[in-house]
Design an enzyme around this catalytic site. Structure first.
Site, PDB file in Angstrom:
ATOM      1  N   THR A  32       0.848  -1.202   0.000  1.00  0.00           N
ATOM      2  CA  THR A  32       0.000   0.000   0.000  1.00  0.00           C
ATOM      3  C   THR A  32       0.879   1.247   0.000  1.00  0.00           C
ATOM      4  O   THR A  32       0.623   2.216  -0.735  1.00  0.00           O
ATOM      5  CB  THR A  32      -0.943  -0.009   1.225  1.00  0.00           C
ATOM      6  OG1 THR A  32      -1.528  -1.304   1.355  1.00  0.00           O
ATOM      7  CG2 THR A  32      -2.044   1.036   1.079  1.00  0.00           C
ATOM      8  N   ALA A  84      -1.379  -1.315   7.200  1.00  0.00           N
ATOM      9  CA  ALA A  84      -1.495  -2.195   8.365  1.00  0.00           C
ATOM     10  C   ALA A  84      -2.014  -3.544   7.893  1.00  0.00           C
ATOM     11  O   ALA A  84      -2.509  -3.672   6.773  1.00  0.00           O
ATOM     12  CB  ALA A  84      -2.448  -1.596   9.401  1.00  0.00           C
ATOM     13  N   GLY A  96       3.444  -5.402  10.688  1.00  0.00           N
ATOM     14  CA  GLY A  96       4.634  -6.237  10.706  1.00  0.00           C
ATOM     15  C   GLY A  96       4.559  -7.436   9.794  1.00  0.00           C
ATOM     16  O   GLY A  96       5.476  -8.257   9.782  1.00  0.00           O
ATOM     17  N   GLU A 104       8.975   0.804  11.732  1.00  0.00           N
ATOM     18  CA  GLU A 104       7.670   1.477  11.623  1.00  0.00           C
ATOM     19  C   GLU A 104       7.268   2.080  12.968  1.00  0.00           C
ATOM     20  O   GLU A 104       6.764   3.210  13.030  1.00  0.00           O
ATOM     21  CB  GLU A 104       6.624   0.478  11.140  1.00  0.00           C
ATOM     22  CG  GLU A 104       6.875   0.019   9.703  1.00  0.00           C
ATOM     23  CD  GLU A 104       5.990  -1.120   9.240  1.00  0.00           C
ATOM     24  OE1 GLU A 104       5.903  -1.309   8.034  1.00  0.00           O
ATOM     25  OE2 GLU A 104       5.410  -1.831  10.080  1.00  0.00           O
TER      26      GLU A 104
HETATM   27  C1  5RP Z   1       4.973  -4.092   7.089  1.00  0.00           C
HETATM   28  C2  5RP Z   1       3.634  -3.641   7.517  1.00  0.00           C
HETATM   29  C3  5RP Z   1       2.656  -3.296   6.450  1.00  0.00           C
HETATM   30  O1  5RP Z   1       2.114  -2.047   6.719  1.00  0.00           O
HETATM   31  C4  5RP Z   1       1.552  -4.303   6.447  1.00  0.00           C
HETATM   32  O2  5RP Z   1       2.121  -5.588   6.347  1.00  0.00           O
HETATM   33  C5  5RP Z   1       0.597  -4.055   5.290  1.00  0.00           C
HETATM   34  O3  5RP Z   1       1.228  -4.362   4.081  1.00  0.00           O
HETATM   35  P1  5RP Z   1       0.501  -4.241   2.689  1.00  0.00           P
HETATM   36  O4  5RP Z   1       0.253  -2.775   2.460  1.00  0.00           O
HETATM   37  O5  5RP Z   1       1.489  -4.833   1.719  1.00  0.00           O
HETATM   38  O6  5RP Z   1      -0.781  -5.026   2.747  1.00  0.00           O
HETATM   39  O7  5RP Z   1       3.312  -3.552   8.669  1.00  0.00           O
HETATM   40  O8  5RP Z   1       5.789  -4.439   8.165  1.00  0.00           O
END
Ligand code: 5RP
Length: 220
Positions: A32, A84, A96, A104
């Site tokens: 994202t 998230a 995470g 983060e």
């Molecule tokens: C990485 C994170 C990301 O914000 C979370 O995993 C969401 O990822 P994505 O936007 O790819 O769905 O916490 O450590």
């Protein structure tokens, strides 16, 4: 692009409204966030610089021609923008999934406002369906896993993964997190835990939820 990816991109585009000229912004990690960086690079928002939450984000920001500042060289930033893995309507989060939780949490901590972008599937009544990531010092991996089992969790070692700081990650399944504030603090007390993926003490201030009907915003 799948519907899910379109929603992630829509959430990322909605976050652009928080950007003001000459800002130094904190930037999270994940797919994202990558949409957000792409959009930031396409239009000339004239931000001053960005503080990256991970090596992957740092690389992407540099490739996009955005100046990157180190966290140690700055005490406050106005906004932090990140995705998230799960979020509640109270703006507590699990993060995470990409393994960047420690960076983060650090960048989110120095931000006045945390803007979180999700697609609607990540909005949950209770956190814990997504396994809770915990970054651990390698020496403490088994100890932390045993402590999490005492809390009712089912810990799984994220094999082959090493964090930006040389640590390991345990993903804890089977938790029903009714009090994210308390659990965040409790897990951080276990020796060897670097940090855990609960963002409740420093949750989001604004949650952008991309739905098929449009992007909804929840505020703290
Ligand atoms: C990485 C994170 C990301 O914000 C979370 O995993 C969401 O990822 P994505 O936007 O790819 O769905 O916490 O450590």
């Amino acid at each position: 692009m799948s519907d899910k990816e379109t929603l992630k991109q829509n959430a990322a585009l909605a976050a652009l409204k928080f950007i003001e000229p000459d800002m130094i912004i904190g930037v999270g990690t994940g797919s994202t966030v990558n949409y957000f960086i792409d959009a930031l690079a396409k239009k000339d928002y004239r931000i001053k610089a960005a503080v990256a939450s991970s090596l992957a984000t740092k690389k992407k920001l540099i490739q996009a021609g955005i100046e990157v500042m180190e966290v140690n060289s700055i005490d406050r930033i106005p906004i932090y923008i990140d995705g998230a893995d799960e979020a509640t309507e109270h703006l507590s989060l699990i993060k995470g999934g990409g393994g960047a939780l420690t960076g983060e949490k650090i960048v989110a901590h120095i931000a006045d406002k945390f803007i979180c972008m999700i697609d609607e599937a990540k909005l949950v009544p209770v956190l814990g369906t997504f396994p809770l990531p915990i970054e651990v010092l390698p020496i403490a991996r088994s100890l932390v896993a045993r402590e999490m089992m005492k809390l009712g969790g089912n810990p799984m070692y994220r094999e082959g993964f090493v964090s930006d700081y040389g640590n390991q990650i345990i993903d804890v399944y089977n938790l029903e997190i009714l009090d994210p504030h308390a659990l965040e603090a409790q897990i951080n007390q276990i020796p060897g835990v670097v940090t855990n993926g609960l963002f409740a003490h420093r949750g989001a201030d604004h949650l952008l939820i991309a739905k098929s009907s449009g992007v909804e915003q929840l505020n703290k």
